[in-house]
Design a protein around this motif. Structure first.
Motif, PDB file in Angstrom:
ATOM      1  N   LEU A   1       0.882  -1.172  -0.130  1.00 22.98           N
ATOM      2  CA  LEU A   1       0.192   0.211  -0.041  1.00 22.98           C
ATOM      3  C   LEU A   1       0.900   1.177  -0.006  1.00 22.98           C
ATOM      4  N   LYS A   2       0.605   2.328  -0.790  1.00 25.16           N
ATOM      5  CA  LYS A   2       1.297   3.671  -0.906  1.00 25.16           C
ATOM      6  C   LYS A   2       0.354   4.515  -0.243  1.00 25.16           C
ATOM      7  N   ARG A   3       0.886   5.376   0.322  1.00 20.34           N
ATOM      8  CA  ARG A   3       0.200   6.589   0.951  1.00 20.34           C
ATOM      9  C   ARG A   3      -0.095   7.397  -0.188  1.00 20.34           C
ATOM     10  N   THR A   4      -1.291   8.142  -0.237  1.00 19.15           N
ATOM     11  CA  THR A   4      -1.395   9.047  -1.047  1.00 19.15           C
ATOM     12  C   THR A   4      -1.758  10.583  -0.281  1.00 19.15           C
ATOM     13  N   ASN A   5      -1.817  10.351   0.582  1.00 18.14           N
ATOM     14  CA  ASN A   5      -2.223  11.790   1.603  1.00 18.14           C
ATOM     15  C   ASN A   5      -0.894  12.173   2.389  1.00 18.14           C
ATOM     16  N   PRO A   6      -0.209  13.420   1.720  1.00 21.61           N
ATOM     17  CA  PRO A   6       0.934  13.668   2.351  1.00 21.61           C
ATOM     18  C   PRO A   6       0.857  14.144   4.068  1.00 21.61           C
TER      19      PRO A   6
ATOM     20  N   TRP B   1      -4.621   5.093   1.341  1.00 26.96           N
ATOM     21  CA  TRP B   1      -3.753   4.040   0.782  1.00 26.96           C
ATOM     22  C   TRP B   1      -4.362   3.698  -0.870  1.00 26.96           C
ATOM     23  N   LYS B   2      -3.178   3.429  -1.366  1.00 25.44           N
ATOM     24  CA  LYS B   2      -3.534   2.963  -2.888  1.00 25.44           C
ATOM     25  C   LYS B   2      -2.696   1.640  -2.979  1.00 25.44           C
ATOM     26  N   GLU B   3      -3.306   0.540  -3.524  1.00 25.14           N
ATOM     27  CA  GLU B   3      -2.737  -0.664  -3.832  1.00 25.14           C
ATOM     28  C   GLU B   3      -1.544  -0.307  -4.796  1.00 25.14           C
ATOM     29  N   ILE B   4      -0.497  -1.012  -4.448  1.00 25.99           N
ATOM     30  CA  ILE B   4       0.574  -1.109  -5.635  1.00 25.99           C
ATOM     31  C   ILE B   4       1.076  -2.296  -5.775  1.00 25.99           C
ATOM     32  N   SER B   5       1.801  -2.662  -6.727  1.00 27.69           N
ATOM     33  CA  SER B   5       2.480  -3.948  -6.967  1.00 27.69           C
ATOM     34  C   SER B   5       3.615  -4.267  -6.276  1.00 27.69           C
ATOM     35  N   TRP B   6       3.977  -5.457  -5.969  1.00 24.33           N
ATOM     36  CA  TRP B   6       5.430  -5.702  -5.237  1.00 24.33           C
ATOM     37  C   TRP B   6       6.399  -5.033  -6.140  1.00 24.33           C
ATOM     38  N   ASP B   7       6.540  -5.220  -7.416  1.00 20.76           N
ATOM     39  CA  ASP B   7       7.397  -4.761  -8.059  1.00 20.76           C
ATOM     40  C   ASP B   7       7.655  -3.082  -7.913  1.00 20.76           C
ATOM     41  N   GLU B   8       6.342  -2.541  -8.103  1.00 22.47           N
ATOM     42  CA  GLU B   8       6.413  -1.047  -7.692  1.00 22.47           C
ATOM     43  C   GLU B   8       6.788  -0.648  -6.273  1.00 22.47           C
ATOM     44  N   ALA B   9       6.417  -1.306  -5.434  1.00 23.19           N
ATOM     45  CA  ALA B   9       6.784  -1.239  -3.936  1.00 23.19           C
ATOM     46  C   ALA B   9       8.331  -1.278  -3.829  1.00 23.19           C
ATOM     47  N   LEU B  10       8.846  -2.474  -4.221  1.00 24.92           N
ATOM     48  CA  LEU B  10      10.206  -2.565  -4.117  1.00 24.92           C
ATOM     49  C   LEU B  10      10.961  -1.471  -4.698  1.00 24.92           C
ATOM     50  N   ASP B  11      10.526  -1.160  -5.993  1.00 18.26           N
ATOM     51  CA  ASP B  11      11.262  -0.545  -6.875  1.00 18.26           C
ATOM     52  C   ASP B  11      11.475   1.028  -6.226  1.00 18.26           C
ATOM     53  N   GLU B  12      10.291   1.329  -5.718  1.00 13.14           N
ATOM     54  CA  GLU B  12      10.118   2.681  -5.067  1.00 13.14           C
ATOM     55  C   GLU B  12      11.080   2.770  -3.692  1.00 13.14           C
ATOM     56  N   ILE B  13      10.752   1.831  -2.943  1.00 16.81           N
ATOM     57  CA  ILE B  13      11.834   1.826  -1.615  1.00 16.81           C
ATOM     58  C   ILE B  13      13.313   1.732  -2.062  1.00 16.81           C
TER      59      ILE B  13
ATOM     60  N   THR C   1      -8.962   0.650  -3.221  1.00 11.99           N
ATOM     61  CA  THR C   1      -8.106  -0.053  -2.093  1.00 11.99           C
ATOM     62  C   THR C   1      -8.853   0.095  -0.792  1.00 11.99           C
ATOM     63  N   ARG C   2      -9.536   1.307  -0.574  1.00 15.95           N
ATOM     64  CA  ARG C   2     -10.393   1.395   0.540  1.00 15.95           C
ATOM     65  C   ARG C   2     -11.474   0.411   0.673  1.00 15.95           C
ATOM     66  N   LEU C   3     -12.208   0.123  -0.497  1.00 15.46           N
ATOM     67  CA  LEU C   3     -13.149  -0.978  -0.425  1.00 15.46           C
ATOM     68  C   LEU C   3     -12.629  -2.356  -0.273  1.00 15.46           C
ATOM     69  N   PHE C   4     -11.481  -2.619  -1.125  1.00 15.39           N
ATOM     70  CA  PHE C   4     -11.233  -4.137  -1.305  1.00 15.39           C
ATOM     71  C   PHE C   4     -10.089  -4.607  -0.571  1.00 15.39           C
ATOM     72  N   VAL C   5      -9.315  -3.660  -0.354  1.00 15.97           N
ATOM     73  CA  VAL C   5      -7.704  -3.989   0.062  1.00 15.97           C
ATOM     74  C   VAL C   5      -7.349  -3.649   1.354  1.00 15.97           C
ATOM     75  N   ALA C   6      -7.520  -2.509   1.670  1.00 13.55           N
ATOM     76  CA  ALA C   6      -6.832  -2.269   3.058  1.00 13.55           C
ATOM     77  C   ALA C   6      -8.157  -2.127   4.321  1.00 13.55           C
ATOM     78  N   PRO C   7      -7.952  -2.966   5.115  1.00 14.15           N
ATOM     79  CA  PRO C   7      -9.078  -2.957   6.376  1.00 14.15           C
ATOM     80  C   PRO C   7      -9.114  -1.704   6.883  1.00 14.15           C
ATOM     81  N   GLY C   8     -10.525  -1.349   7.046  1.00 10.69           N
ATOM     82  CA  GLY C   8     -10.818  -0.115   7.658  1.00 10.69           C
ATOM     83  C   GLY C   8     -11.928  -0.059   7.921  1.00 10.69           C
ATOM     84  N   PRO C   9     -12.576   1.100   8.241  1.00 11.50           N
ATOM     85  CA  PRO C   9     -13.989   1.226   8.478  1.00 11.50           C
ATOM     86  C   PRO C   9     -14.906   1.024   7.193  1.00 11.50           C
ATOM     87  N   ASP C  10     -14.468   1.072   6.056  1.00  9.25           N
ATOM     88  CA  ASP C  10     -15.361   0.746   5.060  1.00  9.25           C
ATOM     89  C   ASP C  10     -14.944  -0.596   4.258  1.00  9.25           C
TER      90      ASP C  10
END
Ligand code: SF4
Lengths: 795, 286
Positions: free
Chosen positions: A124-129, A139-151, B116-125
């Motif tokens: 998961l990648k944070r989008t809220n600074p 959060w926004k789901e990203i792939s494992w490759d994206e995550a590892l590449d970014e880190i 992500t909020r709906l299907f991936v990251a556990p949270g309120p929704d």
């Protein structure tokens, strides 16, 4: 919700209209022709397979067997081929193996943790600074490759900029540690830290300084007198054999005494509970020594042969009378006198102390006062006493690396008995006050919920906010993950490897192995490290790429081969229960082993220490023989520590070579009149098991225990909503009025009060760390979880 | 679909048990000479392929974050039209109101966060996209209460529903890939399994393997009835309630509508097959 009814014509239209909008690549593969569908499912259907591995619901690593049916873990039971969970000395183990072993509630509830719907499943990648408590990271789901590449890109940028040392690395301390340490060394940061300094490094310092071993274990089964200061092993199990080994000891005739401000579950099973004011245990121990020495009940010969500094010590305790201690501890002088006599005259006896007295600013000296009681009475490394374990384990695979010469941020080297796990509180403080040698920029946090585990919750949150980039690898969206820029889905113990070689008194090597593949296809933590190392192209001192083709199985196979088992991973897997053990079993009085000193060795006439010509200790001369001795600087048990006396604590104060009593820094006053302590129970580990409904069913709230007299004065009744307030935090709690706690003390179970983590954990109980100051004890760097004073009033 | 022909009858009087096999055997051997049947089969194959496409579309909506193509399909009206075509005018309208003037990248990120909020990251929704969280028993049967007096939800991932789903995948000769591993009863996998079965049906029909096509239809219905249909309602309702973005509300509506319609259609078809083969003697009803 309107539900359309679709005709076949509409199927066609819809298919045509959406062609090319989305195409999901197949998540299925055809089964190989050789496996018939029936054959693929059938063999595992009925009883499945039993796979031996080791629990890790806490750090205790009890041996377990997992029943895997149809690719799913269906049952967990104890593995009697592994002594962890059954006994800590070999004779007890071999004699009682057939009676079965034990698992604690956490171990029994482990399957739920594996299959917890609230697990993190994808990177998961944070989008809220914006970061902060309760701020949605979006959060926004990203792939494992994206995550590892970014880190890896962040790490690379830091390193290319000559700032590798500004990376902080935090990890749990009993899993995949070696490979992370290697990564940090190769990457070039000195800031590799582990959980231990939040746990028991003061105890480590105490016993290391007194008897040369940092984690002695009590042979309680064979003991006749068991005296514990501030330890709750019958409930706060780490190794599920603990309760059995103690109750067996009682069955075998031991008298069992618990000194603790709180009538813990353990105290409730003891012959006697002695309530004491927190942090004053050392004073009681000194008064016991006073009685034992005055009454000549100490083991004169043992002390003469095997201890140093006795004269100074006995002079020091001369005025540390039970009456003196009564004023400090609140324990009646007569009780101290009686316990001292009983302890000194009942053999064999065990005296031990853990986190109760261990998490205050006077922890090390207070603990040393307790530990020297064992030396005074000759109760060391004999059957039924405190034992020096023979570790088996694995050896860190050899690696050639030139470490960075940059200092650590936490100033670890300035702690005279600091532990290699670092000092978390100092890291947090330096980030906040900017007074370190540099400002750290990035953190990798593996399997650690820093926010709920480091004293001073708000400070931790603010510190994490100050870092440019935070990576958290965890199975839950913990309160720390809430502060992360990237979260990687962690693995549970049922999905990964570990080599285990401690917690009993003789060399035993056991294996944790994946019983099912990681259920979301996620990388176990060690593979994350390998993948990052690979992307960064990290090389050893010879310029050879270290992670390029590294497989973790090979890495741990080398660990096992380098340890006492000297076998490969595959060979270990093939042994019954995946456990290797030294057939020689538990060895007692290992210090008596005779050694032949090398040519040119000299003997110190005062201590008997035998040193080679380079000044290295090689043995101890007692009478006319040279023995192996203890791993202290003198080779003997140390009432007086020359080495400590030559040092200053982190505040620049000289350290007494004797286990001198000084009150802890923060005492109750008019404004905050009560000591606040915390503890653990069998059904929870740290702050990490609180989303498990099987465990929350046992205990899902940490009500604040308060003595009934105190409660009466404050007008508080059982079940009342109350405010708990310290200078650092204020929060609501629920009162539990009881006689089982010292009247000047309030206390509760640690780990509750999550505001994230998961739907079961969230909003249950009160988090204890928010009331604390972010500090450690000045000698060992142990976090001060229990040095806090509060006021309590009705809400 | 109505059977293509109901005129020809089978006068033979064989035992019912043997009839179905015989009938399909006959059809398979004579079909190529019979344009009417071939056309019907072709049409069935087209429908099966269409269904496979729709199952894939739905699977992708749940199994992975939205792609730029999806955003484009929203922006250029493709999805709007599709929603309208199936009677989801209000979703189309919402989507329509949502899009104009938006940058595709912003829209994509917004949808990724929503996904992500709906299907991936556990949270309120969070709406767990796993069947076990809907079909399995709420508790282990223990009557123990937590000490706040409440019963705790003990449903866990990889429950009995997941085992049953995986078993059906294996029976169909399919395994979940190691690389993109997921728990077997993830909604995306269940939908994609149906995509595979529909694809197989189409392929079998196109190559004249009527038995294989029938087998696939039988599996589709069995899987829908035992696995997907029992929870799709609650899942889609939950998504509908939790979704803030019209796309996911629309997808939830569409999923539910499509799956229920498909079950109904398959049931009807199955009853025709059974009737035809076992009862009325209607050889060409396949
Ligand atoms: S004490 Fe309990 S949780 Fe810890 S390892 Fe043993 S069984 Fe597992």
């Amino acid at each position: 919700m309107s539900i359309p009814k679709l005709s076949r014509r509409q199927f066609l239209a819809l298919s045509a209209a959406t062609a090319g909008v989305a195409a999901l690549g197949s998540r299925f593969v055809p089964l190989p022709q050789t496996i018939t569908p029936a054959g693929a499912a059938e063999p595992s259907l009925s009883e499945g397979q039993w796979i031996p591995t080791c629990c890790h619901m806490c750090g205790g690593t009890s041996g377990i067997l997992c029943n895997v049916v149809n690719g799913r873990v269906a049952k967990i039971k104890p593995n009697t081929d592994n002594p962890i969970g059954l006994a800590n000395v070999s004779s007890d183990y071999w004699q009682h193996k057939s009676e079965g072993a034990a698992m604690c509630p956490k171990g029994n509830a482990g399957i739920f943790t594996l299959y917890d719907p609230d697990r993190v499943k994808k990177p998961l990648k944070r989008t809220n600074p914006e970061k902060g408590k309760g701020v949605d990271p979006k959060w926004k789901e990203i792939s494992w490759d994206e995550a590892l590449d970014e880190i890896a890109a962040k790490l690379k940028a830091l390193r290319d900029n000559g700032e590798a040392h500004t990376l902080l690395w935090f990890t749990e301390d009993s899993s995949f540690t070696d490979i992370q340490a290697d990564f940090c060394d190769l990457y070039g940061t000195p800031n590799y830290s582990m959980h231990s300094n939040l746990c028991d490094v003061s105890r480590k310092a105490i016993f290391k300084s007194v008897m040369g071993h940092d984690r002695p274990l009590g042979d309680t089964v064979n003991s006749k007198y068991i005296l514990f200061f501030g330890w709750n092993p019958l409930s706060a199990t780490k190794w599920s054999h603990l309760p059995r080994t103690i109750t067996r000891g009682i069955e075998n005739g031991a008298r069992f005494i618990v000194v603790d401000p709180y009538c813990s579950f353990t105290a409730s099973k003891a012959h006697e509970w002695i309530p004491i004011k927190p942090s004053t245990d050392g004073a009681m121990a000194l008064a016991m020594a006073n009685v034992i020495i005055e009454s000549k009940l100490y083991d004169q010969k043992f002390v003469d042969d095997w201890a140093v500094g006795f004269d100074q010590f006995s002079a020091y305790v001369k005025d540390k009378t039970p009456e003196w201690a009564e004023k400090i501890t609140g324990v009646p002088a007569d009780t101290i006198r009686r316990i001292a006599r009983e302890f000194a005259t009942t053999k064999p006896a065990i005296v031990d102390a853990w986190s109760g007295p261990g998490q205050h600013s006077n922890a090390v000296q207070g603990g040393r006062a307790i530990a020297v009681l064992a030396a005074l009475t000759g109760n060391v490394d004999k059957p039924g006493t405190i034992m020096i374990p023979n570790k088996g384990g694995g050896a860190h695979p050899p690696i050639r690396v030139k470490k960075t010469d940059k200092p650590r941020l936490d100033g670890l080297s300035k702690f005279p008995m600091g532990h290699s796990s670092g000092v978390y509180t100092e890291i947090i403080s330096r980030i906040l006050d900017g007074k370190g040698p540099y400002q750290p920029k990035m953190a990798v946090v593996m399997f650690q919920n820093l926010v709920l585990s480091i004293p001073g919750t708000n400070n931790v949150i603010e510190a994490l906010k100050k870092l440019d980039y935070v990576v958290v690898d965890d199975i839950y969206l913990s309160e720390t993950a809430e502060m992360a820029d990237i979260v990687l889905p962690g693995s549970t113990y049922l999905e990964r490897y570990e080599v285990i070689g401690q917690w009993v008194t003789w060399p035993v090597v056991s294996l944790r192995q994946p019983v099912v593949p990681p259920i979301f296809g996620q990388l176990p933590e060690y593979d994350v490290v390998i993948q990052l190392g690979k992307r960064l192209g990290l090389k050893d001192a010879d310029g050879a790429p270290f992670f390029e083709s590294l497989k973790y199985e090979d890495y741990i196979s080398k660990m096992i081969q380098g340890g006492s088992a000297k076998i490969t991973l595959e060979e270990l897997k093939a042994l019954p229960g995946a456990v290797w053990m030294d057939p020689k079993g538990t060895q007692y009085e290992k210090h008596l082993a005779e050694v032949k000193p090398p040519e040119g060795a000299t003997v110190d006439p005062k201590t008997g220490s035998v040193k080679d010509k380079d000044g290295k200790l090689v043995g101890v001369k007692v009478g006319d023989k040279v023995h192996k001795g203890f791993a202290t600087p003198t080779g003997k048990l140390e009432f007086f520590s020359e080495s400590l006396a030559s040092k200053k604590d982190i505040n620049g104060n000289p350290i007494d070579g004797l286990p001198a009593y000084t009150p802890r820094d923060w005492y109750p006053d008019d404004k905050f009149p009560l000591f606040l302590i915390n503890w653990k129970e069998s059904h929870h580990t740290h702050s990490r098991t609180f989303n498990n409904p099987y465990l929350m069913e046992i205990q899902n709230w940490n009500r604040l225990a308060i003595n009934d007299v105190t409660a009466g004065k404050l007008g508080i009744q059982d079940g009342d909503e109350i405010w708990v307030e310290s200078p650092y935090g204020k929060a609501k709690a629920i009162a539990r009025v009881t006689q089982g706690i010292h009247p000047e003390v309030v206390g509760w179970q640690h780990g509750f009060g999550h505001w994230g983590f998961g739907k079961v954990a969230k909003g249950k109980g009160t988090a204890d760390g928010q009331f604390n100051v972010t500090k450690s004890d000045p000698i060992s760097g142990m976090a001060l979880h229990k040095e806090v004073c509060v006021k309590v009033y009705k809400a | 679909m109505k059977p293509a022909s109901t005129k020809r009858t089978d006068s033979s009087d064989k035992a019912n048990l043997l009839r179905k096999a015989l009938v399909t055997h006959v059809v398979r051997n004579v079909a190529c000479d019979n344009h009417e049947i071939e056309a019907a089969r072709g049409e069935k194959a087209i429908v099966a392929l269409a269904r496979a496409n729709i199952y894939n579309l739905l699977a992708s909506a749940y199994a992975e974050p939205p792609s730029l193509q999806v955003v484009r399909a929203i922006a250029d009206g493709t999805l709007l039209r599709a929603f309208r075509d199936v009677g989801l005018d209000h979703v189309a309208a919402e989507l329509d109101a949502f899009v104009p003037g938006r940058d595709a990248k912003d829209l994509l990120e917004e949808m990724e966060i929503e996904y992500t909020r709906l299907f991936v990251a556990p949270g309120p929704d969070y709406v767990p996209p796993y069947q076990s969280m809907y079909s399995d028993e709420l508790s282990d049967g223990s009557t123990a209460l937590a000490n706040d007096g409440k019963r705790l939800d003990k449903r866990q991932l990889w429950g009995d529903s997941a085992v049953a789903a995986e078993r059906m995948y294996l029976e169909a000769g399919l395994a979940v890939t190691g690389e993109l591993r997921e728990v077997p009863d993830h909604i995306g996998l269940e939908l994609q399994f149906l995509q595979h079965l529909c694809g197989r049906e189409a392929e079998a029909l196109n190559t004249g393997r009527i038995l294989a096509a029938e087998e696939s239809v039988r599996l589709q219905l069995a899987f829908l009835e035992t696995q997907l249909a029992p929870w799709i309602d609650r899942f889609c309702q939950a998504v509908g309630n939790a979704a803030r973005h019209p796309f996911y509300r629309g997808i939830a509506n569409l999923t539910l509508g499509f799956v229920l319609s498909d079950v109904e259609e398959l049931r009807r078809q199955a009853s025709v097959i059974v009737d035809g083969a076992m009862g009325s003697g209607d050889v060409c009803s396949v």
